[in-house]
Design an enzyme around this catalytic site. Structure first.
Site, PDB file in Angstrom:
ATOM      1  N   GLU A  41       0.893  -1.169   0.000  1.00  0.00           N
ATOM      2  CA  GLU A  41       0.000   0.000   0.000  1.00  0.00           C
ATOM      3  C   GLU A  41       0.923   1.209   0.000  1.00  0.00           C
ATOM      4  O   GLU A  41       1.500   1.555   1.032  1.00  0.00           O
ATOM      5  CB  GLU A  41      -0.859   0.012   1.276  1.00  0.00           C
ATOM      6  CG  GLU A  41      -1.797  -1.167   1.420  1.00  0.00           C
ATOM      7  CD  GLU A  41      -3.006  -1.067   0.509  1.00  0.00           C
ATOM      8  OE1 GLU A  41      -3.293   0.025  -0.010  1.00  0.00           O
ATOM      9  OE2 GLU A  41      -3.661  -2.098   0.303  1.00  0.00           O
ATOM     10  N   CYS A  84      -2.011   9.398   2.135  1.00  0.00           N
ATOM     11  CA  CYS A  84      -1.701   8.888   0.797  1.00  0.00           C
ATOM     12  C   CYS A  84      -2.800   9.258  -0.204  1.00  0.00           C
ATOM     13  O   CYS A  84      -2.566   9.252  -1.405  1.00  0.00           O
ATOM     14  CB  CYS A  84      -1.524   7.380   0.851  1.00  0.00           C
ATOM     15  SG  CYS A  84      -2.850   6.577   1.746  1.00  0.00           S
ATOM     16  N   GLU A 121       4.552  12.908  -5.004  1.00  0.00           N
ATOM     17  CA  GLU A 121       3.551  12.928  -3.947  1.00  0.00           C
ATOM     18  C   GLU A 121       3.933  14.097  -3.035  1.00  0.00           C
ATOM     19  O   GLU A 121       5.032  14.118  -2.486  1.00  0.00           O
ATOM     20  CB  GLU A 121       3.637  11.604  -3.178  1.00  0.00           C
ATOM     21  CG  GLU A 121       2.730  11.558  -1.986  1.00  0.00           C
ATOM     22  CD  GLU A 121       2.803  10.229  -1.223  1.00  0.00           C
ATOM     23  OE1 GLU A 121       3.899   9.658  -1.080  1.00  0.00           O
ATOM     24  OE2 GLU A 121       1.750   9.779  -0.765  1.00  0.00           O
TER      25      GLU A 121
HETATM   26  P1  NAD Z   1       8.384   4.969   4.636  1.00  0.00           P
HETATM   27  O1  NAD Z   1       8.321   4.146   3.411  1.00  0.00           O
HETATM   28  O2  NAD Z   1       9.570   5.823   4.856  1.00  0.00           O
HETATM   29  O3  NAD Z   1       8.289   4.025   5.923  1.00  0.00           O
HETATM   30  C1  NAD Z   1       7.217   3.131   6.101  1.00  0.00           C
HETATM   31  C2  NAD Z   1       7.676   1.972   6.966  1.00  0.00           C
HETATM   32  O4  NAD Z   1       8.658   1.247   6.256  1.00  0.00           O
HETATM   33  C3  NAD Z   1       8.316   2.387   8.284  1.00  0.00           C
HETATM   34  O5  NAD Z   1       7.936   1.486   9.289  1.00  0.00           O
HETATM   35  C4  NAD Z   1       9.795   2.266   7.983  1.00  0.00           C
HETATM   36  O6  NAD Z   1      10.576   2.036   9.121  1.00  0.00           O
HETATM   37  C5  NAD Z   1       9.806   1.069   7.068  1.00  0.00           C
HETATM   38  N1  NAD Z   1      10.984   0.959   6.199  1.00  0.00           N
HETATM   39  C6  NAD Z   1      11.741   1.952   5.679  1.00  0.00           C
HETATM   40  N2  NAD Z   1      12.747   1.441   4.947  1.00  0.00           N
HETATM   41  C7  NAD Z   1      12.613   0.096   4.986  1.00  0.00           C
HETATM   42  C8  NAD Z   1      13.333  -0.985   4.409  1.00  0.00           C
HETATM   43  N3  NAD Z   1      14.413  -0.794   3.650  1.00  0.00           N
HETATM   44  N4  NAD Z   1      12.903  -2.241   4.634  1.00  0.00           N
HETATM   45  C9  NAD Z   1      11.801  -2.462   5.387  1.00  0.00           C
HETATM   46  N5  NAD Z   1      11.094  -1.479   5.969  1.00  0.00           N
HETATM   47  C10 NAD Z   1      11.481  -0.220   5.761  1.00  0.00           C
HETATM   48  O7  NAD Z   1       7.036   5.808   4.706  1.00  0.00           O
HETATM   49  P2  NAD Z   1       6.559   6.850   5.793  1.00  0.00           P
HETATM   50  O8  NAD Z   1       7.297   8.124   5.613  1.00  0.00           O
HETATM   51  O9  NAD Z   1       6.539   6.231   7.147  1.00  0.00           O
HETATM   52  O10 NAD Z   1       5.023   7.023   5.378  1.00  0.00           O
HETATM   53  C11 NAD Z   1       4.582   7.867   4.406  1.00  0.00           C
HETATM   54  C12 NAD Z   1       4.317   7.121   3.114  1.00  0.00           C
HETATM   55  O11 NAD Z   1       3.363   6.090   3.334  1.00  0.00           O
HETATM   56  C13 NAD Z   1       3.694   8.026   2.060  1.00  0.00           C
HETATM   57  O12 NAD Z   1       4.283   7.769   0.819  1.00  0.00           O
HETATM   58  C14 NAD Z   1       2.222   7.605   2.064  1.00  0.00           C
HETATM   59  O13 NAD Z   1       1.559   7.868   0.854  1.00  0.00           O
HETATM   60  C15 NAD Z   1       2.328   6.148   2.338  1.00  0.00           C
HETATM   61  N6  NAD Z   1       1.070   5.640   2.882  1.00  0.00           N
HETATM   62  C16 NAD Z   1       0.307   4.809   2.105  1.00  0.00           C
HETATM   63  C17 NAD Z   1      -0.922   4.340   2.577  1.00  0.00           C
HETATM   64  C18 NAD Z   1      -1.793   3.422   1.777  1.00  0.00           C
HETATM   65  O14 NAD Z   1      -2.694   2.822   2.350  1.00  0.00           O
HETATM   66  N7  NAD Z   1      -1.585   3.285   0.481  1.00  0.00           N
HETATM   67  C19 NAD Z   1      -1.371   4.741   3.840  1.00  0.00           C
HETATM   68  C20 NAD Z   1      -0.568   5.598   4.592  1.00  0.00           C
HETATM   69  C21 NAD Z   1       0.654   6.037   4.109  1.00  0.00           C
END
Ligand code: NAD
Length: 465
Positions: free
Chosen positions: A234, A268, A363
C-alpha cells in the site's frame, strides 16, 4: 541514536518516550516466538478469534483518551483526528470479528463433469502462518489495526514493525490486545529502523506474507528483497479531483479543503491536484480560499485546531522547497505558501500550475493543493491519469455520463463520485494500481489475502473388504 529510539513531539520538540532499537537478532527471536504463535492461532476456533477481536475493540474504546493523546504527541495530528483514529481502529477490530460470524464457503459439485461422477468437494481457508506487517507514521493506529485484525481473524500470528517516528502507540496497542486475550506469541511488535529491523523482517524466510504500507520509494524495492513470499504493498499517491461545470461548487470546495489539509496533507489519498473546468475555476478557487483561510493551524492538542504539524523539520523543508520550485515554474500562491514554525507549513492553495511539470508527478505529502484547468472532458481525464500513481481519484459532477466515464477511465484503485479523494470505508477493498501498490486491504479482502484457499475432494466410500 544508540540502542533506543527517541520519540519527539513534532509540535513542541519534547521527548514523548523511548522504544527499543531492535536489530536482526531481536527480529529473529520475535519470528521464532511467532512460529509457536502461528501454531497456536491456527488451532483456535473462529469463536475464540471473534472473542479476541471484540475484546480488542472494547479495549481501544476504554483507552480512547490515552491513545489519542499519545498519537497526537507522537505524530502531531490534531486531537480531533486522533480521537477519530482510535474509533476507526476499534471499528476495524469489530469488522474483523463480524467477518467470522458466518463466513461464506463453496461446495463443489464435482459430478457436473464426467471425471467427477460420485465425487463432491468443498473449499476451506487456512491461515498462512506468520504475517509480517510494516506501517507508516501518518495513520499509526488504524493502519496497524488493518494488519493485525485480519491477520488474527484468518488464524495467523503477526509480527508488526511500526514506523520509527511512532512506535509507542503500537506498543500500547499490543498491550491492550494482550489484555483482550490475544496470546503473547500471536502478536509481536518489534520497534526499530526501517533499514535494520524492517529489512530483517522483509527478508526472513519464515514470514509467509509481507503486508507493507509506506512510501513508493521503499515499497518498490521490497518484492525483490522479500524473496518467495506473498507481498502486498500500500504505497503513495497524488490524488486527482476533477470538477465539472455541473458540480455543486460549495460542496466541492468544502470537500477539497477537508481532503487537502486533513493530517496536514500527509495522507496517501490527500486531494493533491484539482482539475477544474475553466468556466468554474475562478469561482471554485474563491470558495476554496475562503474556507482554507479560516482553518485554525497550530497546537495539535487543542480541540479548536484544524491543522496540526508536519512530522519533522525535514518534511517541512521539503514542502518549502516544493512550493518554491512550483512558484519558479509559474505557479501562483492563492492562500498560505509559507512556513509558520519548524514543523508547521500553512495550508497552501496554488494555481496556474504548469501542466506536465515534474513536480506534479511527486507525492506532495503536505498541506499543498494544486489547481489545474481543462476545457474538454477528455483532457481532464488525461491530466488526472498523467502520473505513475493510481490510488484514489474523485470527480465532482451531476452529469451521469461524466460520472460513468470517470468510473471507467480514471486509472485508480478507487474512483469516488461527489466526495473527497480521502473517502475510505474500512469495509471496502482498498489499494492502488500502477506504482501505488499491489493487493487489497479492507478487512474482508485482507482476510482473504492473509489466508490460503484449500480445496478438498471426496470420492465415494469404498469399503476395505
Ligand atoms: P516509509 O516508506 O519511509 O516508511 C514506512 C515503513 O517502512 C516504516 O515502518 C519504515 O521504518 C519502514 N521501512 C523503511 N525502509 C525500509 C526498508 N528498507 N525495509 C523495510 N522497511 C522499511 O514511509 P513513511 O514516511 O513512514 O510514510 C509515508 C508514506 O506512506 C507516504 O508515501 C504515504 O503515501 C504512504 N502511505 C500509504 C498508505 C496506503 O494505504 N496506500 C497509507 C498511509 C501512508
Amino acid at each position: 541514536m544508540g540502542d533506543k529510539l527517541t520519540v519527539r513531539n513534532p509540535y513542541s520538540g519534547e521527548v514523548v518516550g523511548f522504544a527499543p532499537r531492535n536489530m536482526v537478532r531481536e527480529v529473529d527471536e520475535a519470528i521464532e516466538t511467532a512460529r509457536e504463535g502461528a501454531a497456536g492461532m491456527r488451532a483456535t476456533t473462529l469463536h475464540d478469534r471473534r472473542r479476541m477481536l471484540t475484546g480488542a475493540a472494547g479495549q481501544l474504546q476504554e483507552h480512547r483518551d490515552e491513545l489519542s493523546v499519545l498519537l497526537t504527541r507522537e505524530a502531531g495530528k490534531t486531537i480531533r483526528e486522533t480521537r477519530a483514529e482510535v474509533d476507526r481502529a476499534a471499528s476495524i477490530f469489530d469488522l474483523a470479528a463480524a467477518e467470522l460470524v458466518a463466513p461464506p464457503g463453496d461446495v463443489l459439485a464435482l459430478d457436473a463433469l464426467p471425471n467427477g461422477a460420485a465425487m463432491t468437494g468443498y473449499c476451506m481457508r487456512e491461515p498462512r502462518g506468520i504475517i509480517g506487517g510494516i506501517t507508516p507514521w501518518n495513520v499509526p493506529l488504524a493502519l496497524a489495526a488493518h494488519k493485525i485484525a485480519p491477520a488474527l481473524a484468518a488464524g495467523n500470528s503477526i509480527v508488526l514493525k511500526p514506523a520509527e517516528q511512532t512506535p509507542l502507540s503500537s506498543l500500547l496497542l499490543r498491550d491492550l490486545l494482550l489484555n483482550a486475550g490475544v496470546p503473547e506469541n500471536g502478536l509481536l511488535v518489534i520497534t526499530g529502523l526501517g533499514e535494520e529491523a524492517g529489512d530483517a523482517l522483509v527478508r526472513h524466510p519464515n514470514i509467509a506474507m509481507l503486508s507493507f504500507t509506506g512510501s513508493r520509494e521503499v515499497g518498490v524495492r521490497l518484492p525483490a528483497a522479500a524473496g518467495f513470499k506473498k507481498v502486498s504493498l500500500e504505497l503513495g499517491g497524488n490524488s486527482p479531483l476533477v470538477v465539472t461545470p455541473s458540480a455543486n461548487l460549495e460542496a466541492t470546495a468544502n470537500a477539497i479543503v477537508r481532503g487537502a489539509f486533513a493530517v496536514a496533507g500527509q495522507l496517501c489519498i490527500s486531494v493533491q491536484r484539482v482539475i477544474a473546468h475553466r468556466t468554474i475555476l475562478g469561482d471554485l478557487l474563491t470558495m476554496v480560499s475562503e474556507v482554507a483561510s479560516k482553518l485554525v493551524v497550530g497546537d495539535p492538542v487543542s480541540d479548536t485546531t484544524d491543522v496540526g504539524t508536519l512530522i519533522s523539520r525535514e518534511a517541512c523543508d521539503r514542502i518549502e522547497k516544493l512550493v518554491a520550485d512550483l512558484k519558479s515554474a509559474g505557479a501562483q500562491v492563492v492562500v498560505g505558501g509559507k512556513r509558520e514554525a519548524e514543523c508547521i507549513y500553512l495550508p497552501t492553495v496554488l494555481t496556474s500550475v504548469e501542466h506536465g511539470g515534474r513536480m506534479l508527478q511527486q507525492e506532495a505529502f503536505g498541506p499543498v493543493v494544486m489547481f489545474l484547468q481543462y476545457t474538454q472532458f477528455d483532457e481532464a481525464i488525461a491530466i488526472a491519469n498523467s502520473t505513475d500513481y493510481g490510488l484514489n481519484a474523485a470527480i465532482w459532477t451531476n452529469n451521469y455520463e461524466e460520472a460513468m466515464r470517470a468510473a471507467r477511465e480514471l486509472q485508480a484503485g478507487t474512483v469516488i463520485v461527489n466526495e473527497s479523494t480521502t473517502f475510505r470505508s474500512d469495509l471496502m477493498p482498498y489499494g492502488g494500481i500502477k506504482q501505488s501498490g499491489m493487493g487489497r486491504e479492507g478487512v474482508r479482502f485482507a482476510i482473504d489475502e492473509m489466508s490460503v484457499m484449500k480445496t478438498v475432494c471426496f470420492g465415494r466410500p469404498i469399503s476395505s473388504n
